[in-house]
Design a protein around this motif. Structure first.
Motif, PDB file in Angstrom:
ATOM      1  N   VAL A   1      61.150   1.124  37.633  1.00 13.26           N
ATOM      2  CA  VAL A   1      62.320   0.309  37.267  1.00 13.26           C
ATOM      3  C   VAL A   1      61.891  -1.131  37.004  1.00 13.26           C
ATOM      4  CG1 VAL A   1      63.107  -0.359  39.602  1.00 13.26           C
ATOM      5  CG2 VAL A   1      64.763  -0.152  37.755  1.00 13.26           C
ATOM      6  N   GLU A   2      60.823  -1.566  37.661  1.00 13.31           N
ATOM      7  CA  GLU A   2      60.326  -2.928  37.406  1.00 13.31           C
ATOM      8  C   GLU A   2      59.698  -3.019  36.012  1.00 13.31           C
ATOM      9  OE1 GLU A   2      61.112  -5.367  39.251  1.00 13.31           O
ATOM     10  OE2 GLU A   2      59.710  -7.009  38.905  1.00 13.31           O
ATOM     11  N   MET A   3      59.132  -1.909  35.529  1.00 16.66           N
ATOM     12  CA  MET A   3      58.614  -1.871  34.148  1.00 16.66           C
ATOM     13  C   MET A   3      59.771  -2.117  33.169  1.00 16.66           C
ATOM     14  SD  MET A   3      55.321  -1.041  34.334  1.00 16.66           S
ATOM     15  CE  MET A   3      54.188  -0.391  35.579  1.00 16.66           C
ATOM     16  N   VAL A   4      60.900  -1.478  33.437  1.00 14.71           N
ATOM     17  CA  VAL A   4      62.056  -1.628  32.546  1.00 14.71           C
ATOM     18  C   VAL A   4      62.596  -3.055  32.602  1.00 14.71           C
ATOM     19  CG1 VAL A   4      64.370  -0.804  31.984  1.00 14.71           C
ATOM     20  CG2 VAL A   4      62.653   0.808  32.820  1.00 14.71           C
ATOM     21  N   HIS A   5      62.665  -3.593  33.821  1.00 15.05           N
ATOM     22  CA  HIS A   5      63.133  -4.978  33.967  1.00 15.05           C
ATOM     23  C   HIS A   5      62.199  -5.930  33.211  1.00 15.05           C
ATOM     24  CE1 HIS A   5      64.755  -8.588  35.678  1.00 15.05           C
ATOM     25  NE2 HIS A   5      63.669  -8.842  36.381  1.00 15.05           N
ATOM     26  N   THR A   6      60.904  -5.729  33.369  1.00 15.40           N
ATOM     27  CA  THR A   6      59.927  -6.604  32.719  1.00 15.40           C
ATOM     28  C   THR A   6      60.025  -6.500  31.200  1.00 15.40           C
ATOM     29  OG1 THR A   6      58.465  -6.240  34.610  1.00 15.40           O
ATOM     30  CG2 THR A   6      57.477  -7.251  32.668  1.00 15.40           C
ATOM     31  N   TYR A   7      60.168  -5.278  30.702  1.00 14.24           N
ATOM     32  CA  TYR A   7      60.350  -5.083  29.257  1.00 14.24           C
ATOM     33  C   TYR A   7      61.549  -5.883  28.745  1.00 14.24           C
ATOM     34  CZ  TYR A   7      63.862  -2.321  26.573  1.00 14.24           C
ATOM     35  OH  TYR A   7      64.926  -1.922  25.829  1.00 14.24           O
ATOM     36  N   SER A   8      62.645  -5.860  29.509  1.00 18.73           N
ATOM     37  CA  SER A   8      63.854  -6.556  29.054  1.00 18.73           C
ATOM     38  C   SER A   8      63.626  -8.072  29.052  1.00 18.73           C
ATOM     39  CB  SER A   8      65.062  -6.178  29.909  1.00 18.73           C
ATOM     40  OG  SER A   8      65.010  -6.819  31.173  1.00 18.73           O
ATOM     41  N   LEU A   9      62.874  -8.572  30.030  1.00 18.73           N
ATOM     42  CA  LEU A   9      62.596 -10.015  30.057  1.00 18.73           C
ATOM     43  C   LEU A   9      61.741 -10.431  28.861  1.00 18.73           C
ATOM     44  CD1 LEU A   9      61.765 -10.620  33.857  1.00 18.73           C
ATOM     45  CD2 LEU A   9      63.974 -10.844  32.693  1.00 18.73           C
ATOM     46  N   ILE A  10      60.727  -9.624  28.551  1.00 15.37           N
ATOM     47  CA  ILE A  10      59.841  -9.959  27.422  1.00 15.37           C
ATOM     48  C   ILE A  10      60.646 -10.034  26.123  1.00 15.37           C
ATOM     49  CG2 ILE A  10      57.870  -9.200  26.017  1.00 15.37           C
ATOM     50  CD1 ILE A  10      56.732  -7.822  28.518  1.00 15.37           C
ATOM     51  N   HIS A  11      61.484  -9.018  25.890  1.00 17.16           N
ATOM     52  CA  HIS A  11      62.285  -9.016  24.662  1.00 17.16           C
ATOM     53  C   HIS A  11      63.339 -10.132  24.675  1.00 17.16           C
ATOM     54  CE1 HIS A  11      61.269  -4.707  23.015  1.00 17.16           C
ATOM     55  NE2 HIS A  11      60.211  -5.444  23.233  1.00 17.16           N
ATOM     56  N   ASP A  12      63.976 -10.351  25.826  1.00 14.50           N
ATOM     57  CA  ASP A  12      65.006 -11.406  25.889  1.00 14.50           C
ATOM     58  C   ASP A  12      64.431 -12.794  25.633  1.00 14.50           C
ATOM     59  OD1 ASP A  12      66.719  -9.397  26.541  1.00 14.50           O
ATOM     60  OD2 ASP A  12      67.237 -10.117  28.540  1.00 14.50           O
ATOM     61  N   ASP A  13      63.178 -12.995  25.996  1.00 11.81           N
ATOM     62  CA  ASP A  13      62.564 -14.315  25.823  1.00 11.81           C
ATOM     63  C   ASP A  13      62.145 -14.609  24.385  1.00 11.81           C
ATOM     64  OD1 ASP A  13      62.780 -15.017  28.495  1.00 11.81           O
ATOM     65  OD2 ASP A  13      60.775 -14.283  29.041  1.00 11.81           O
ATOM     66  N   LEU A  14      62.147 -13.594  23.523  1.00 10.08           N
ATOM     67  CA  LEU A  14      61.667 -13.770  22.141  1.00 10.08           C
ATOM     68  C   LEU A  14      62.426 -14.890  21.415  1.00 10.08           C
ATOM     69  CD1 LEU A  14      61.369 -10.010  21.060  1.00 10.08           C
ATOM     70  CD2 LEU A  14      59.465 -11.629  21.211  1.00 10.08           C
ATOM     71  N   PRO A  15      61.760 -15.550  20.476  1.00 12.09           N
ATOM     72  CA  PRO A  15      62.411 -16.627  19.703  1.00 12.09           C
ATOM     73  C   PRO A  15      63.752 -16.206  19.096  1.00 12.09           C
ATOM     74  CG  PRO A  15      60.073 -16.579  19.210  1.00 12.09           C
ATOM     75  CD  PRO A  15      60.343 -15.395  20.085  1.00 12.09           C
ATOM     76  N   ALA A  16      63.834 -14.975  18.590  1.00 13.31           N
ATOM     77  CA  ALA A  16      65.090 -14.537  17.962  1.00 13.31           C
ATOM     78  C   ALA A  16      66.189 -14.307  18.996  1.00 13.31           C
ATOM     79  CB  ALA A  16      64.862 -13.260  17.167  1.00 13.31           C
ATOM     80  N   MET A  17      65.818 -14.190  20.263  1.00 13.21           N
ATOM     81  CA  MET A  17      66.822 -13.964  21.323  1.00 13.21           C
ATOM     82  C   MET A  17      67.053 -15.273  22.090  1.00 13.21           C
ATOM     83  SD  MET A  17      67.213 -10.277  21.856  1.00 13.21           S
ATOM     84  CE  MET A  17      66.048  -8.929  21.867  1.00 13.21           C
ATOM     85  N   ASP A  18      66.609 -15.342  23.348  1.00 12.91           N
ATOM     86  CA  ASP A  18      66.889 -16.546  24.137  1.00 12.91           C
ATOM     87  C   ASP A  18      65.887 -17.671  23.880  1.00 12.91           C
ATOM     88  OD1 ASP A  18      68.894 -14.980  25.109  1.00 12.91           O
ATOM     89  OD2 ASP A  18      68.004 -14.652  27.086  1.00 12.91           O
ATOM     90  N   ASP A  19      64.817 -17.366  23.193  1.00 14.50           N
ATOM     91  CA  ASP A  19      63.811 -18.363  22.806  1.00 14.50           C
ATOM     92  C   ASP A  19      63.323 -19.195  23.995  1.00 14.50           C
ATOM     93  OD1 ASP A  19      62.106 -19.758  21.181  1.00 14.50           O
ATOM     94  OD2 ASP A  19      63.634 -21.093  20.352  1.00 14.50           O
TER      95      ASP A  19
END
Lengths: 295, 295
Positions: A75-93
């Motif tokens: 479940v921590e893998m899933v949480h980490t994946y979501s943080l990586i994608h959320d931090d992207l420039p097109a998202m939360d930058d």
């Protein structure tokens, strides 16, 4: 049980989780840079709330076994994946997370997208290769994780969150976002713990209600900390949500209103805990831990 | 069997797949724009090679049932997710796919990332909720899909592909990329078909070897079509790989060398087909279909 005992439980198991997390990736065959990108973010610290919550739920029904760590790390893998994608420039930058450069700042956007993708697939593999529970339970865990992480859960929540930026949201919209963006995966963590522990269906149902309230406590506290938190402990500057014109509980309810709401949902969460055995007090203390944490 | 019979098999089942694909998303609850973004790409056409290959493998062991479509559409969700992410500006930066605007050109980068993410989770949910096979088989399918789609499979292949751009690769590097980027999911499709059909382990092993060769045939043909293909049929301009300085089979082996290699792997693929029952000729014809397609 007391918060000291919960703290001891968490410290003990957090060490085991932190040690194991990189091993699951290290033993895989694949392009070195992508492995490094995946490992970078799973080693970038964090409180490991979701895996610890899963183990707390397991220990409601039996003592924690070696294989439970694999489920918990998943479940921590899933949480980490979501943080990586959320931090992207097109998202939360975001350039920093927990005081470290975000994944795409180190490995570039393409590898950050792929690192997240790889972690999500890995999570499902880790469930499918558990050896200490029945295949029936594994299939149920896969279903619960897929629903919690996808359009009907976390991914949907992140989409709503993006759509809600620069708008003044109503309280119900804010709750929808948090229920999905944060709540769904917390609920999965508790549900999976109950499934690992072979809990009766009735308890699983109550624990899901418990988790929903816990998720709200978690998010309200996050919003409060974003204003009142200590930058060093938080790893990011206070007020960053405000700077992005995000609706928060304090902005919609005032700070004292948000704090009242925090207490309300914390009590409601506890009211859903099934039975009165010693384990439930571990989950009960988890609520206080989430409500009272300093970062 | 003849190619005409395969074509009939494919036409019949492709219609069923095309009809069902959007339904799996339509019935979900979630933010409307994200649902639209996911639906846009799963409706954007495509030959549905992976689901059809899965059904061809199923029909090696028994006739196709309604629930098989759910499993088959599930692999197409994964394929679609990979296309959406691969097309992103940070990756292959493609504006068009199959003659239509790519997902991020219509919905923006953030929603394209999330649409891909949502489709991957959905694929695992669709396996977990199958009702016509045992949970043992579902767990195995989840494991195979997770391995085929993640760091050790497709995601790893895409990472290697990005790293290989603007470099002259050796043939073994090119094969590594294709084995993972394209081959892994094709192999999953065939393996899952065999699992759905309750195939003996020995047949599954041979079918995996078959699939690896088929994957190479698929990719060599893609590279040939990129140079010789008709733009209208392809939905993209010929020579687009060359323009990006990508190593291809024709660039490493000359065009006639690539064509020889195509024939070699097509024959090798067929040599792995187990037994001599009528079904194997459907998979056998699939090799010819892949090797001889015009787009």
């Amino acid at each position: 049980m007391t918060l000291t005992e919960l703290k001891q439980f968490m410290d003990t198991h957090k060490k085991e989780i932190d040690v194991r997390m990189p091993d699951y990736i290290e033993t895989m065959k694949g392009p070195q840079t992508l492995k490094e990108a995946m490992t970078y973010s799973i080693q970038a610290g964090g409180k490991r709330v979701r895996p610890l919550l899963m183990l707390a739920a397991v220990s409601a029904f039996r003592s924690v076994e070696e294989q439970d760590y694999q489920a918990a790390c998943s479940v921590e893998m899933v949480h980490t994946y979501s943080l990586i994608h959320d931090d992207l420039p097109a998202m939360d930058d975001d350039d920093y997370r927990r005081g470290m450069l975000t994944n795409h700042k180190v490995y570039g956007e393409a590898f950050a997208v792929l690192a997240g993708d790889g972690l999500l697939s890995k999570a499902f593999e880790m469930i499918s290769t558990l050896t200490h529970i029945s295949n029936d339970r594994k299939v149920r865990m896969v279903m619960e994780l897929a629903q919690s992480s996808g359009l009907e859960g976390m991914t949907g929540g992140q989409a709503s969150d993006l759509e809600g930026e620069n708008k003044t949201l109503e309280l119900k919209d804010l709750e929808y976002i948090h229920d999905h963006k944060t709540g769904a995966l917390l609920t999965y963590a508790v549900t999976a713990g109950a499934l690992l522990g072979d809990a009766p269906e009735e308890d699983i149902k109550k624990l899901k209600q418990f988790s929903r309230e816990l998720g709200l406590v978690f998010q309200i506290k996050d919003d409060i900390l974003d204003i009142e938190g200590d930058e060093n402990e938080m790893g990011k500057a206070p007020g960053s949500d405000e700077g992005r014109n995000k609706s928060t509980y304090p902005s919609l309810l005032t700070m004292s209103g948000a704090k009242e709401k925090l207490v309300f949902h914390a009590e409601k969460a506890k009211s859903f805990l099934p039975g009165s055995s010693s384990y439930t007090s571990l989950l009960k203390d988890f609520v206080d831990y989430v409500a009272e944490r300093a970062h």
